[in-house]
Design a protein around this motif. Sequence first.
Motif, short mmCIF file in Angstrom:
data_model
loop_
_atom_site.label_atom_id
_atom_site.label_comp_id
_atom_site.label_asym_id
_atom_site.label_seq_id
_atom_site.Cartn_x
_atom_site.Cartn_y
_atom_site.Cartn_z
N ILE A 99 56.78 73.20 -8.86
CA ILE A 99 55.40 72.78 -8.61
C ILE A 99 54.85 73.62 -7.46
N ALA A 100 53.66 74.16 -7.68
CA ALA A 100 53.01 74.98 -6.66
C ALA A 100 51.65 74.38 -6.35
N TYR A 101 51.44 74.04 -5.09
CA TYR A 101 50.16 73.56 -4.59
C TYR A 101 49.47 74.72 -3.86
N THR A 102 48.26 75.05 -4.25
CA THR A 102 47.51 76.11 -3.58
C THR A 102 46.23 75.53 -2.99
N PHE A 103 46.02 75.81 -1.71
CA PHE A 103 44.84 75.36 -0.99
C PHE A 103 44.14 76.57 -0.38
N ASP A 104 42.84 76.48 -0.23
CA ASP A 104 42.08 77.51 0.49
C ASP A 104 41.86 76.96 1.90
N VAL A 105 42.77 77.31 2.81
CA VAL A 105 42.72 76.76 4.17
C VAL A 105 42.94 77.87 5.19
N ASP A 106 42.49 77.60 6.40
CA ASP A 106 42.70 78.50 7.51
C ASP A 106 44.18 78.55 7.87
N GLU A 107 44.64 79.67 8.38
CA GLU A 107 46.05 79.84 8.72
C GLU A 107 46.54 78.78 9.70
N SER A 108 45.67 78.31 10.57
CA SER A 108 46.06 77.28 11.55
C SER A 108 46.44 75.97 10.87
N MET A 109 46.06 75.79 9.61
CA MET A 109 46.35 74.56 8.87
C MET A 109 47.63 74.63 8.05
N HIS A 110 48.27 75.80 7.95
CA HIS A 110 49.42 75.98 7.07
C HIS A 110 50.55 74.99 7.36
N SER A 111 50.90 74.79 8.60
CA SER A 111 51.99 73.89 8.95
C SER A 111 51.67 72.45 8.55
N MET A 112 50.46 72.00 8.85
CA MET A 112 50.06 70.64 8.50
C MET A 112 50.03 70.45 6.99
N VAL A 113 49.51 71.44 6.26
CA VAL A 113 49.45 71.36 4.81
C VAL A 113 50.86 71.29 4.22
N THR A 114 51.76 72.12 4.72
CA THR A 114 53.14 72.11 4.23
C THR A 114 53.78 70.74 4.45
N GLU A 115 53.60 70.18 5.62
CA GLU A 115 54.16 68.86 5.92
C GLU A 115 53.57 67.79 5.01
N SER A 116 52.27 67.85 4.79
CA SER A 116 51.60 66.88 3.92
C SER A 116 52.10 66.99 2.48
N VAL A 117 52.21 68.21 1.97
CA VAL A 117 52.71 68.41 0.60
C VAL A 117 54.15 67.90 0.49
N ASP A 118 54.98 68.18 1.48
CA ASP A 118 56.36 67.70 1.44
C ASP A 118 56.43 66.17 1.42
N GLN A 119 55.55 65.51 2.17
CA GLN A 119 55.52 64.04 2.15
C GLN A 119 55.11 63.53 0.77
#
Length: 132
Positions: A99-119
């Motif tokens: 499964i691949a989740y793709t978001f159009d987000v600023d680089e500063s959001m990458h860590s938060m997005v990864t954590e959210s997707v993992d949850q």
Amino acid sequence: MSDFTVTRTLKGPRGRVWQVLTQSSHFEGWLPAKPGTAVLDVRTGGSWQATVISSEGEEIALTGRYDEVSEPDHLVMTVPGDVVTEIALTSAPDDSTQIAYTFDVDESMHSMVTESVDQVLGRVSKVLAEIA
């Protein structure tokens, strides 16, 4: 802003992962939503809604839309905050699904997005295990 993709592998065939993502009763399990509140119109141009309960006990109505739907492998939908996410499912070895989740987000959001997707995928995995 730029595309950022989080890719993981789930235990379960692609069709079952699709069901967990797109059927109300399963959706409520991984969102997690208040039972009986998820209404999904999974089609291009459709929408979704559900109610979650905050840690303080407050009911929060969430809504989103489906911009593209191609069963059983591709969803483009909005999540709270009107953030567009693309979800791609690919069959993988041993009856699993990439499964691949793709978001159009600023680089500063990458860590938060990864954590959210993992949850979220942790909860999706629990639902998959329950229906296996």
